[in-house]
Design an enzyme around this catalytic site. Structure first.
Site, PDB file in Angstrom:
ATOM      1  N   HIS A 351       0.848  -1.196   0.000  1.00  0.00           N
ATOM      2  CA  HIS A 351       0.000   0.000   0.000  1.00  0.00           C
ATOM      3  C   HIS A 351       0.889   1.254   0.000  1.00  0.00           C
ATOM      4  O   HIS A 351       1.731   1.424   0.871  1.00  0.00           O
ATOM      5  CB  HIS A 351      -0.910  -0.012   1.220  1.00  0.00           C
ATOM      6  CG  HIS A 351      -1.938   1.068   1.193  1.00  0.00           C
ATOM      7  ND1 HIS A 351      -3.137   0.942   0.526  1.00  0.00           N
ATOM      8  CD2 HIS A 351      -1.938   2.311   1.705  1.00  0.00           C
ATOM      9  CE1 HIS A 351      -3.823   2.051   0.648  1.00  0.00           C
ATOM     10  NE2 HIS A 351      -3.124   2.906   1.348  1.00  0.00           N
ATOM     11  N   ALA A 352       0.699   2.126  -0.990  1.00  0.00           N
ATOM     12  CA  ALA A 352       1.602   3.264  -1.173  1.00  0.00           C
ATOM     13  C   ALA A 352       1.565   4.221   0.016  1.00  0.00           C
ATOM     14  O   ALA A 352       0.499   4.520   0.549  1.00  0.00           O
ATOM     15  CB  ALA A 352       1.220   4.026  -2.444  1.00  0.00           C
ATOM     16  N   HIS A 381       1.056  11.972  -6.169  1.00  0.00           N
ATOM     17  CA  HIS A 381       0.330  12.123  -4.907  1.00  0.00           C
ATOM     18  C   HIS A 381       1.260  11.922  -3.699  1.00  0.00           C
ATOM     19  O   HIS A 381       1.302  12.751  -2.786  1.00  0.00           O
ATOM     20  CB  HIS A 381      -0.834  11.134  -4.850  1.00  0.00           C
ATOM     21  CG  HIS A 381      -1.510  11.093  -3.513  1.00  0.00           C
ATOM     22  ND1 HIS A 381      -2.581  11.897  -3.191  1.00  0.00           N
ATOM     23  CD2 HIS A 381      -1.238  10.378  -2.393  1.00  0.00           C
ATOM     24  CE1 HIS A 381      -2.936  11.679  -1.945  1.00  0.00           C
ATOM     25  NE2 HIS A 381      -2.145  10.752  -1.430  1.00  0.00           N
ATOM     26  N   GLU A 382       1.990  10.819  -3.685  1.00  0.00           N
ATOM     27  CA  GLU A 382       2.851  10.521  -2.535  1.00  0.00           C
ATOM     28  C   GLU A 382       3.942  11.578  -2.372  1.00  0.00           C
ATOM     29  O   GLU A 382       4.267  11.981  -1.261  1.00  0.00           O
ATOM     30  CB  GLU A 382       3.482   9.128  -2.669  1.00  0.00           C
ATOM     31  CG  GLU A 382       2.478   7.970  -2.670  1.00  0.00           C
ATOM     32  CD  GLU A 382       1.602   7.922  -1.428  1.00  0.00           C
ATOM     33  OE1 GLU A 382       1.990   8.462  -0.384  1.00  0.00           O
ATOM     34  OE2 GLU A 382       0.489   7.370  -1.517  1.00  0.00           O
ATOM     35  N   HIS A 385       3.006  14.559  -0.333  1.00  0.00           N
ATOM     36  CA  HIS A 385       3.220  14.416   1.116  1.00  0.00           C
ATOM     37  C   HIS A 385       4.671  14.747   1.470  1.00  0.00           C
ATOM     38  O   HIS A 385       4.947  15.463   2.426  1.00  0.00           O
ATOM     39  CB  HIS A 385       2.930  12.981   1.558  1.00  0.00           C
ATOM     40  CG  HIS A 385       1.483  12.583   1.506  1.00  0.00           C
ATOM     41  ND1 HIS A 385       0.495  13.313   2.115  1.00  0.00           N
ATOM     42  CD2 HIS A 385       0.868  11.509   0.954  1.00  0.00           C
ATOM     43  CE1 HIS A 385      -0.681  12.699   1.921  1.00  0.00           C
ATOM     44  NE2 HIS A 385      -0.477  11.598   1.216  1.00  0.00           N
ATOM     45  N   GLU A 409      -3.729  15.229   2.321  1.00  0.00           N
ATOM     46  CA  GLU A 409      -4.127  14.374   1.205  1.00  0.00           C
ATOM     47  C   GLU A 409      -4.392  15.195  -0.057  1.00  0.00           C
ATOM     48  O   GLU A 409      -4.282  14.693  -1.175  1.00  0.00           O
ATOM     49  CB  GLU A 409      -5.388  13.572   1.564  1.00  0.00           C
ATOM     50  CG  GLU A 409      -5.190  12.544   2.664  1.00  0.00           C
ATOM     51  CD  GLU A 409      -4.116  11.508   2.340  1.00  0.00           C
ATOM     52  OE1 GLU A 409      -3.909  11.202   1.143  1.00  0.00           O
ATOM     53  OE2 GLU A 409      -3.475  11.031   3.283  1.00  0.00           O
ATOM     54  N   HIS A 511     -12.736   1.592   7.321  1.00  0.00           N
ATOM     55  CA  HIS A 511     -12.489   2.698   8.243  1.00  0.00           C
ATOM     56  C   HIS A 511     -13.378   2.679   9.477  1.00  0.00           C
ATOM     57  O   HIS A 511     -13.097   3.371  10.449  1.00  0.00           O
ATOM     58  CB  HIS A 511     -12.633   4.027   7.503  1.00  0.00           C
ATOM     59  CG  HIS A 511     -11.664   4.167   6.363  1.00  0.00           C
ATOM     60  ND1 HIS A 511     -11.801   3.445   5.192  1.00  0.00           N
ATOM     61  CD2 HIS A 511     -10.538   4.892   6.220  1.00  0.00           C
ATOM     62  CE1 HIS A 511     -10.797   3.741   4.373  1.00  0.00           C
ATOM     63  NE2 HIS A 511     -10.017   4.617   4.976  1.00  0.00           N
ATOM     64  N   TYR A 521     -11.269  12.927   3.984  1.00  0.00           N
ATOM     65  CA  TYR A 521     -11.271  12.584   2.558  1.00  0.00           C
ATOM     66  C   TYR A 521     -12.288  13.419   1.795  1.00  0.00           C
ATOM     67  O   TYR A 521     -12.082  13.764   0.637  1.00  0.00           O
ATOM     68  CB  TYR A 521     -11.540  11.087   2.374  1.00  0.00           C
ATOM     69  CG  TYR A 521     -10.515  10.222   3.083  1.00  0.00           C
ATOM     70  CD1 TYR A 521      -9.205  10.178   2.628  1.00  0.00           C
ATOM     71  CD2 TYR A 521     -10.844   9.498   4.222  1.00  0.00           C
ATOM     72  CE1 TYR A 521      -8.247   9.410   3.277  1.00  0.00           C
ATOM     73  CE2 TYR A 521      -9.891   8.729   4.879  1.00  0.00           C
ATOM     74  CZ  TYR A 521      -8.598   8.687   4.407  1.00  0.00           C
ATOM     75  OH  TYR A 521      -7.659   7.941   5.065  1.00  0.00           O
TER      76      TYR A 521
HETATM   77 ZN   LIG Z   1      -1.976  10.166   0.620  1.00  0.00          ZN
END
Ligand SMILES: [Zn+2]
Length: 612
Positions: A351-352, A381-382, A385, A409, A511, A521
């Site tokens: 999981h990234a 995306h990563e 962060h 996010e 979740h 989110y």
């Molecule tokens: Zn993320």
């Protein structure tokens, strides 16, 4: 997803493991002497120094475990997590005591609030309570992880059933998978969830909150009730867009499956939308794609392969985007220490995620990158962060986080919105002659909307349900009915078979048993468009918003960095204002982005019943 040296957010996920020693408190405040502002300052300084040392150690243990899963690294990470959780619970309780001290400085007050509210599922200090909470949560998490549904009568595990819900088109099989998953995974958790709510509410009360939901809503620099009203207002802004998409999608499903499976009117059957939770609908794009405009004329995976991209080169391209905005290149250690491809010889968590091990510059990503379009977007995306983490690294320890939990996010997603055909031309992946003409825009936008717009009501209602449960407004006897009522009210969907109170469908979504708050989110979906529009305005973009790419614009980069640098040191409206000029979160930019699609959908929907 982010992981940081000692991310309060990451820790929060493990807080169900609250150890029994949480009740042992040994501070002046706890011993009964009046807390003073000076003592609070000393306490905060001690906490920040302590966590600043422990955080990197803990992150290394987690990193080794996730990139080399063995019984030994599992044991090491379990032990380290328990110790960290123990520590954090003690700090939260101490912070709650100091919160009433007269004359606190604004920074100390803010840091005390951050410490106090950082626990997602607090256990009370009553003997045995934390163990009971940990047992219930562990049972639920483990049941979820091991959960199975069935397909054609044969067991099928969680990740396989999730994929099959996206590709299967036989309504009987979809119904079988949906019902078996919800019955097998959700229903048995009902009692444990009820127990969890009761115990965690007592824990929240000890920390000075009305209930767990109020505690979750208190992390947004405004009173909890005001935050709930804000989410309602945001939803109202985007609801018409969702309604248009719902109406159009319902008609396409009716055309494909017929009246017996999907009626022309009323809600959509939840299992027909390509996703176990009907939360993103992109998997059924083939069913809704407009004729002639559905095919974009190129495939990013093919482009990457034709140019001999490997995973490392894909990450270099992602870095190149941020460099083009003026951000410094990633450190040499990033390339040495990241896990960019899946190791051949051991178990890892694929999981990234993005990491900042030492809260200075030991940035890393952990992915099992494949050469395809999804992973190309995930890399952007990563890295978002990572650049956020690096921008705020000079902040004090307790401010090493996003302005609110939606921001972190949203950064990478907003950059990924800039992966337009024109951007692909600029980095040499796509020939200018193959840029899709404007008549393909509806296809591009519809494909985006099936994920990003379809998600909005789902992103909102998970916590609407939990806020109601934690506040007692939704009693245990109404768990299932209230869940289905919210799904109908906001998403306009119904389960494929009737449900009753022997079921527990919320538990069939990760979740809920894992107690990860979800509103972040929802916020991130809106914020990413808000950031994107601000960047495009700063870049002087004149065309339709969805065609804008701000690649290469250093002025945008400088302004972005000014927001990122703040970390969590200021209320989020301050951070938002630095980059966008506005102090209000808003759905307006998302509405503008999808305006051409909305007009097209409304044409398609003309004279058709809308809503349910
Ligand atoms: Zn993320």
């Amino acid at each position: 997803m982010i992981r940081t040296g000692l991310s309060l957010a990451a820790l929060a996920c493990a807080l169900s493991l609250t150890p029994a020693s949480a009740g042992q408190r040994g501070t002046a405040a706890a011993r009964g002497s009046e807390p003073t502002a000076a003592a609070a300052d000393t306490f905060i300084a001690r906490v920040e120094a302590d966590l600043g040392v422990r955080g990197p150690d803990f992150a290394r243990v987690q990193w080794v475990n996730e990139t080399y899963i063995t019984d030994d690294t599992d044991a090491l990470v379990a032990k380290a997590s328990a110790a960290m959780t123990d520590l954090q619970v003690r700090y939260a309780l101490e912070a709650a005591k100091y919160a009433t001290a007269p004359g606190l400085s604004p920074d100390t007050r803010r840091k005390l609030d951050l410490l106090r509210g950082a626990i997602t599922l607090p256990a009370p200090t009553t003997p045995g309570a934390s163990q009971q909470l940990a047992d219930a949560v562990t049972r639920m998490s483990s049941a979820y992880g091991k959960g199975h549904g069935t397909l054609a009568g044969k067991p099928i595990n969680g990740s396989d059933i999730e994929a099959a819900m996206g590709s299967e088109r036989d309504p009987a099989k979809l119904k079988e998978m949906w019902v078996s998953w919800h019955d097998n995974v959700g229903a048995p958790m009902r009692q444990d969830y009820t127990t969890t709510v009761g115990i965690a509410n007592k824990g929240a009360a000890e920390l000075g909150y009305r209930d767990v939901g109020a505690m979750w809503r208190s992390g947004y620099d405004m009173p909890p009730a005001e935050f709930a009203a804000l989410t309602d207002r945001l939803w109202k802004e985007v609801e018409p867009l969702y309604l248009s998409l719902h109406t159009y999608t319902r008609r396409k499903l009716n055309e494909k499956y017929g009246d017996a499976v999907q009626p022309k009117m009323g809600p959509i059957r939840a299992d027909l939308l390509g996703n176990m939770w009907a939360q993103e609908w992109g998997n059924i794009y083939d069913i809704v794609a407009p004729q002639g405009a559905g095919d974009l004329g190129y495939d990013v995976a093919d482009l990457l392969k034709a140019r001999n991209y490997d995973p490392v080169r894909m990450v270099r391209a992602g870095e190149g985007f941020y460099s083009s905005l003026g951000f410094a290149p990633l450190p040499e250690t990033f390339w040495k220490r990241s896990q960019i491809v899946k190791p051949a010889d051991r178990e890892v968590v694929c999981h990234a995620s993005a990491w900042d091990i030492d809260n200075k510059d030991d940035l890393r990503i952990k992915m099992c990158t494949k050469v395809n379009a999804d992973d190309f977007v995930t890399i952007h995306h990563e890295l978002g962060h990572n650049y956020y983490q690096r921008s705020y690294h000079a902040q004090p320890y307790l401010y090493l986080n996003g302005a609110n939990d939606g921001f972190h996010e949203a950064i990478g997603d907003f950059v990924a919105l800039s992966i337009t055909p024109d951007y692909l031309v600029k980095i040499g992946l796509l020939d200018q002659t193959r840029v899709p003409r404007a008549d393909k825009d509806i296809g591009l936008l519809l494909r985006q909307a099936m994920d990003k717009v379809a998600f909005l009501p789902f992103g909102l209602l998970i916590d609407k349900w939990r806020w109601g449960v934690f506040s007692g407004q939704i009693p245990a006897s109404q768990y299932e009915a209230s869940w289905n009522a919210l799904r109908l009210q906001y998403q306009g969907i119904v389960p494929p078979v009737p449900r009753d109170e022997t079921k527990f469908d919320p538990g069939a979504k990760y979740h809920v048993p894992a107690s990860v708050p979800y509103t972040r989110y929802f916020l991130a979906r809106l914020l990413q468009f808000q950031f994107y529009k601000a960047a495009c305005q700063q870049a002087g973009w004149k065309g339709p918003l969805h065609r804008c790419s701000f690649y290469g614009n250093k002025a945008v980069g400088a302004k972005l960095d000014a927001m990122l640098k703040l970390g969590q040191s200021k209320p989020w409206p301050d951070a938002l204002e630095v980059f966008t000029g506005s102090r209000e979160m808003s759905g307006a930019a998302m509405v503008e982005y999808f305006a051409p699609l909305k007009a097209w959908l409304d044409q398609q929907n003309a004279n058709k019943p809308q809503g349910w």
